[in-house]
Design an enzyme around this catalytic site. Structure first.
Site, PDB file in Angstrom:
ATOM      1  CG  PHE A  72      -3.052 -13.919  11.374  1.00  0.00           C
ATOM      2  CD1 PHE A  72      -3.983 -14.811  11.891  1.00  0.00           C
ATOM      3  CD2 PHE A  72      -2.369 -14.271  10.221  1.00  0.00           C
ATOM      4  CE1 PHE A  72      -4.216 -16.038  11.300  1.00  0.00           C
ATOM      5  CE2 PHE A  72      -2.591 -15.504   9.616  1.00  0.00           C
ATOM      6  CZ  PHE A  72      -3.523 -16.385  10.156  1.00  0.00           C
ATOM      7  CG  HIS A  73      -4.527  -5.667  12.933  1.00  0.00           C
ATOM      8  ND1 HIS A  73      -5.540  -5.144  13.700  1.00  0.00           N
ATOM      9  CD2 HIS A  73      -3.490  -4.811  13.028  1.00  0.00           C
ATOM     10  CE1 HIS A  73      -5.123  -4.001  14.238  1.00  0.00           C
ATOM     11  NE2 HIS A  73      -3.887  -3.775  13.851  1.00  0.00           N
ATOM     12  NE  ARG A 118      -0.697   0.022   4.940  1.00  0.00           N
ATOM     13  CZ  ARG A 118      -1.362   0.047   6.087  1.00  0.00           C
ATOM     14  NH1 ARG A 118      -2.671   0.175   6.090  1.00  0.00           N
ATOM     15  NH2 ARG A 118      -0.735  -0.055   7.237  1.00  0.00           N
ATOM     16  CG  ASN A 161      -5.134   5.297   6.533  1.00  0.00           C
ATOM     17  OD1 ASN A 161      -6.004   5.564   7.349  1.00  0.00           O
ATOM     18  ND2 ASN A 161      -4.266   4.316   6.716  1.00  0.00           N
ATOM     19  CD  GLU A 162      -1.719   4.799  10.291  1.00  0.00           C
ATOM     20  OE1 GLU A 162      -1.007   3.993   9.666  1.00  0.00           O
ATOM     21  OE2 GLU A 162      -2.076   4.609  11.462  1.00  0.00           O
ATOM     22  CD  GLU A 173      -6.265   3.111  11.735  1.00  0.00           C
ATOM     23  OE1 GLU A 173      -5.323   2.374  12.085  1.00  0.00           O
ATOM     24  OE2 GLU A 173      -6.367   3.558  10.596  1.00  0.00           O
ATOM     25  CD  GLU A 198      -3.554  -4.117   8.017  1.00  0.00           C
ATOM     26  OE1 GLU A 198      -2.681  -3.392   8.512  1.00  0.00           O
ATOM     27  OE2 GLU A 198      -4.665  -3.710   7.668  1.00  0.00           O
ATOM     28  CD1 TRP A 227       0.588  -3.642  12.550  1.00  0.00           C
ATOM     29  CD2 TRP A 227       2.331  -2.900  13.763  1.00  0.00           C
ATOM     30  NE1 TRP A 227       0.105  -2.710  13.453  1.00  0.00           N
ATOM     31  CE2 TRP A 227       1.155  -2.229  14.205  1.00  0.00           C
ATOM     32  CE3 TRP A 227       3.539  -2.583  14.393  1.00  0.00           C
ATOM     33  CZ2 TRP A 227       1.157  -1.286  15.232  1.00  0.00           C
ATOM     34  CZ3 TRP A 227       3.542  -1.642  15.420  1.00  0.00           C
ATOM     35  CH2 TRP A 227       2.359  -1.006  15.821  1.00  0.00           C
TER      36      TRP A 227
HETATM   37  C1  GLA Z   1      -2.676   1.590  10.558  1.00  0.00           C
HETATM   38  C2  GLA Z   1      -3.537   1.698   9.323  1.00  0.00           C
HETATM   39  C3  GLA Z   1      -4.590   0.643   9.264  1.00  0.00           C
HETATM   40  C4  GLA Z   1      -4.050  -0.692   9.704  1.00  0.00           C
HETATM   41  C5  GLA Z   1      -3.477  -0.560  11.085  1.00  0.00           C
HETATM   42  C6  GLA Z   1      -2.945  -1.869  11.621  1.00  0.00           C
HETATM   43  O1  GLA Z   1      -3.138   2.302  11.613  1.00  0.00           O
HETATM   44  O2  GLA Z   1      -4.119   2.960   9.165  1.00  0.00           O
HETATM   45  O3  GLA Z   1      -5.045   0.570   7.934  1.00  0.00           O
HETATM   46  O4  GLA Z   1      -3.059  -1.084   8.827  1.00  0.00           O
HETATM   47  O5  GLA Z   1      -2.402   0.334  11.037  1.00  0.00           O
HETATM   48  O6  GLA Z   1      -2.446  -1.738  12.920  1.00  0.00           O
END
Ligand code: GLA
Ligand code: ZN
Length: 671
Positions: A361-362, A114, A152-153, A311, A359, A319
C-alpha cells in the site's frame, strides 16, 4: 563490452527503486515502455535482491539481473546498482542466528522483515563483502552501470543493537577512544551511582537498566553505532573502488529530522555523492516546512554541492498511522522543493506499486490503478519538467544564513533525565528555519565546524553540547561582523556531556553577556506571556521553555510578562566586534518569532530571495551569471509574483509578473 556510463546530467535525473524480481518478464517489457513514456532516466536495482542473487551459500544467480540491465542499457536508462547487502536471505539467518540483532531488553529481532543483522557482526560483513565482490566483478563494465548504491538506509531498523557481539565491539571502540579506563571513568562520570569500571569486560551496551542509564555511556553508544556502520560502508566501498574503479559510490542517507541515529557529517566525506531519502512527516503541524528543512540539511551535509534525492514518494506511504494520498499537483510541488534546495536527482520509492508484501500500500510511480491514472499522468508531467531542468543541473543554492545542526548535540540533548522531554532536539531548529522560510530567506543547515565566514546571520538552536573550538568559531564569526542568534539550552555541556559550570549557557555566556541560573521549562500547552519588547510590537507568548536569565552585559530586548519570571529578561542582544550576539530563552509564537528574526535579518542586511506573498516559498539557485527562482505556492489561492524570465515548469515566457495557481510551482530562469 562497452564501459559503464555516466550519471544523467543533461536533465535532473528522474526515476526510482525498481524491483523487477517481484514481477514476471512480460511486466518488464511494459515497465521499460512506461519508463520511456515517463522519461525515466535512472533506476536503482537490487536493493533487496540478495535472496535472488545468492539463493544458496556461494551460489550466485545473476542472469536475471544481466537481462534487465541489458534491457535498461538499450533504453538508455542509467542504473544505480545496489550491492544487495541490506537484507540477508532466510538461509543465512537460519545458519547464523548469532547475527540477528538484539534489542534493549535482550529480545532477538528475528528474520522475516528486513535488515535483521547486527552491525558489528564479522560473519555478516564477510558474506556481504563476498556478494559485493561478485556483483562488482560481474557488472563493473556493464553499459547501464552509472552508480553503486551500498546497502540501504543504514541503521533504519538494526541500530542500536545490544547483542554480545556489539558488547565486545563496543569495548574495543571504547578502548580506542579512551586508551585507559581512568580516562573512560572520567568521561562517563562514573563516580556517580557507584559505576566505576576496573576492567574493560565490565563495560556493557546500555541495555535496559533499573533506572536512568549513564548519559555519556549512552552518548558513546550512539557514536559507536554510527562509527561501526560507517566502517562497514567503507569496507564495501573499498571493494567497489578496487573492482569497479571510476563508478561513483553512495548510500542513501535519511536526513529527515525524524531519523538521527547516524552522524551524517562524519559519513558525508566518504560518499562520492551525497544521496538521501525523504518522506513527509504527516504528524507534524507543518510537514512541508520539515521537507524544506531536511533538504537544506542535506545540502549542508553535502557541503553545498548538489545532491541526489534517492527516494521520496509520489503519494501516500504505508508506515504512518494514517496514510493519505497526495493531493493533485502535490507530487510535482514536493519534488520541486527538493530541487529548489539543491537536489539534482529526483528518485522515488518505487517504480511499480507492489502486488504483495509489506509495502503493497505504499505509492509508486506506476500505481495499482495502472498507467491510465491521474498519478501516472502527474509522474509523466514531472518527467517532462525534469528533462527541461537540464540547464540548472550543477547550480548551487544561494544562502547568507547558517543554521547549525549537530547530530551529537542532539544525541546528548535528548539523553535520559533532562529538564524537559518536550524540547526534542530538532524542534528549535525547525521553528527558526520555518520562520526564515516564511520570510523568503534560505538558510544553509551546517555543522558547527563549517566555515562560517560566508554568513551574515548564524542561528544556533539548542546546541546543547559544543566543543570549545566550535564555540570559539561562533564567537569569532560575531566579532568579524556576523549576527548570531543563540537559543535556550545551548552551550550547556562539553563533548563528554559534562556540564560547563558557572551558569548557563556555559560556552556562550561571555559571547552573549548573559547568565542563567535555573531552568523553568513549561508543561505541555502552558505558555508564558512576553512583553512588547524594545521593538514595541504587541506582546506574544513563549512555550516549551523559560529560564531565569540575567543580562550581565547585554541589552534586554524582551521580558517575561507573566508567571514566576515576570519582568525578568526573556531575550537579549549584545554588540560584539562588528557583529551582534542575541539570546532567546523561550520558543515564541510564530508572530513574535517572525518579528524577532525580521529585526535580525534587517540588522544583518539579509533580504529575501524575492518579495513574495505570504504562503509562497521562494529559493534561488545560481550558476555564474545565470539564476533560477523557485516559487512554490503553498496556499489554496492563486498568487502573483513580480518576476521576469522563462518558467521551466509551464515552459512559458514570464514578463513582469507571474501568477501561480493554487498549489502551483514555477521555476523561472531570470533575465
Ligand atoms: C525507505 C526504504 C524503502 C521503502 C521506503 C518506504 O526509504 O529505503 O525501501 O521501504 O522507505 O517509504
Ligand atoms: Zn549486535
Amino acid at each position: 563490452m562497452a564501459p559503464m556510463r555516466s550519471w544523467p546530467e543533461d536533465r535532473v535525473a528522474f526515476g526510482g527503486d525498481y524491483n523487477p524480481e517481484q514481477w514476471p518478464r512480460n511486466t518488464w517489457t511494459d515497465d521499460i515502455e512506461l519508463m520511456r513514456r515517463a522519461q525515466v532516466s535512472f533506476v536503482t536495482l537490487g536493493v533487496f535482491s540478495w535472496s535472488w542473487l545468492e539463493p544458496a551459500k556461494g551460489e550466485y544467480e545473476f542472469d536475471w539481473l544481466d537481462e534487465i540491465m541489458d534491457r535498461l542499457a538499450e533504453a538508455d536508462i542509467a542504473v544505480d546498482l545496489a550491492t544487495g547487502t541490506a537484507t540477508p536471505p532466510p538461509w543465512f539467518s537460519l545458519a547464523h542466528p548469532q547475527v540477528l540483532p538484539v534489542d534493549h531488553d535482550g529480545h532477538t529481532l528475528w528474520a522475516g522483515s528486513r535488515q535483521a543483522w547486527c552491525p558489528s557482526s564479522p560473519v555478516y560483513r564477510e558474506y556481504a563483502l563476498a556478494l559485493t565482490t561478485q556483483l562488482a566483478q560481474r557488472f563493473h563494465e556493464h553499459p547501464a552501470l552509472a552508480m553503486w548504491h551500498v546497502s540501504n538506509e543504514y541503521a533504519c531498523h538494526n541500530l542500536p543493537c545490544y547483542c554480545d557481539t556489539c558488547a565486545g565491539a563496543f569495548r574495543v571502540w571504547a578502548e580506542r577512544r579512551y586508551g585507559d579506563l581512568e580516562r573512560l571513568n572520567d568521561a562517563w562520570g562514573t563516580a556517580f551511582w557507584s559505576q566505576r569500571y576496573t576492567a574493560w569486560e565490565q563495560i556493557l551496551p546500555p541495555r535496559r537498566t533499573t533506572s536512568f542509564a549513564n548519559p555519556t555511556h549512552q552518548l558513546d553508544y550512539h557514536r559507536f553505532g554510527s562509527d561501526t556502520l560507517l566502517d562497514f560502508f567503507r569496507a564495501e566501498k573499498q571493494v567497489l573502488g578496487t573492482l569497479s574503479p571510476g563508478v561513483p559510490v553512495t548510500t542513501n542517507f535519511m536526513t529527515t529530522t525524524a531519523f538521527r541515529l547516524l552522524d551524517y557529517h562524519q559519513w558525508a566525506p566518504h560518499q562520492d555523492v551525497v544521496s538521501t531519502d525523504h518522506y513527509l512527516l504527516e504528524s507534524l503541524p507543518d510537514p512541508r516546512a520539515e521537507l524544506s528543512f531536511s533538504a537544506d540539511l542535506t545540502r549542508g551535509i553535502a557541503g553545498g554541492r548538489p545532491w541526489l534525492l534517492m527516494e521520496h514518494s509520489t503519494s501516500a506511504v504505508n508506515w504512518q498511522p494514517v496514510n493519505r494520498a497526495k493531493a493533485p499537483g502535490q507530487t510535482l510541488r514536493d519534488s520541486l522543493v527538493h530541487v529548489a534546495r539543491g537536489a539534482d536527482t529526483l528518485g522515488f520509492f518505487q517504480w511499480r506499486q507492489s502486488l504483495s508484501g509489506s509495502e503493497e500500500f505504499h505509492s509508486a510511480l506506476v500505481p495499482h490503478a495502472g498507467p491510465d491514472s491521474a498519478r501516472f499522468r502527474e509522474v509523466c508531467a514531472l518527467g517532462e519538467v525534469a528533462e527541461r531542468f537540464g540547464e540548472l543541473v550543477g547550480s548551487t543554492v544561494e544562502a547568507r544564513v547558517a543554521l547549525l545542526w549537530d547530530y551529537q548535540a542532539g544525541w546528548a540533548a535528548n539523553g535520559p533525565a533532562m529538564p524537559s522531554q518536550l524540547l526534542d532536539y530538532p524542534l528549535t531548529g525547525r521553528l527558526l528555519h520555518a520562520a526564515l522560510r516564511r520570510r523568503g530567506v534560505t538558510s544553509d543547515i551546517v555543522h558547527p565546524s563549517a566555515d562560517l565566514a560566508a554568513y551574515d546571520l548564524i542561528v544556533v538552536p539548542t546546541l546543547y553540547l559544543v566543543s570549545d573550538e566550535h564555540a570559539q568559531a561562533i564567537s569569532h564569526a560575531a566579532e568579524a561582523g556576523a549576527h548570531v542568534l543563540v537559543t535556550m539550552f545551548s552551550g550547556i555541556a562539553d563533548g563528554d556531556d559534562h556540564v560547563r559550570l558557572g551558569g548557563y549557557p556555559g560556552a556562550f555566556r561571555d559571547l552573549l553577556g548573559v547568565r542563567v541560573e535555573e531552568f523553568f521549562p513549561l508543561p505541555e500547552g502552558e505558555t508564558v506571556a512576553l512583553d512588547a519588547g524594545v521593538a514595541g510590537r504587541g506582546g506574544g507568548e513563549g512555550r516549551i521553555w523559560s529560564e531565569d536569565l540575567y543580562a550581565v552585559d547585554a541589552e534586554v530586548t524582551h521580558r517575561y510578562a507573566s508567571g514566576p519570571l515576570r519582568s525578568r529578561p526573556a531575550a537579549t542582544r549584545r554588540v560584539v566586534g562588528s557583529g551582534t550576539a542575541s539570546y532567546l530563552s523561550t520558543l515564541p509564537d510564530e508572530e513574535s518569532l517572525d518579528g524577532l528574526l525580521g529585526d535580525l535579518l534587517e540588522a544583518a542586511g539579509v533580504t529575501p530571495a524575492a518579495v513574495v506573498p505570504p504562503g509562497v516559498e521562494v529559493v534561488r539557485r545560481r550558476s555564474g551569471e545565470r539564476s533560477w527562482l523557485f516559487l512554490v505556492n503553498d496556499t489554496d489561492e492563486p498568487q502573483q509574483v513580480a518576476v521576469t524570465g522563462h518558467d521551466l515548469v509551464s515552459d512559458t515566457a514570464v514578463s513582469g509578473s507571474h501568477t501561480l495557481a493554487p498549489g502551483g510551482v514555477a521555476v523561472v530562469r531570470e533575465g
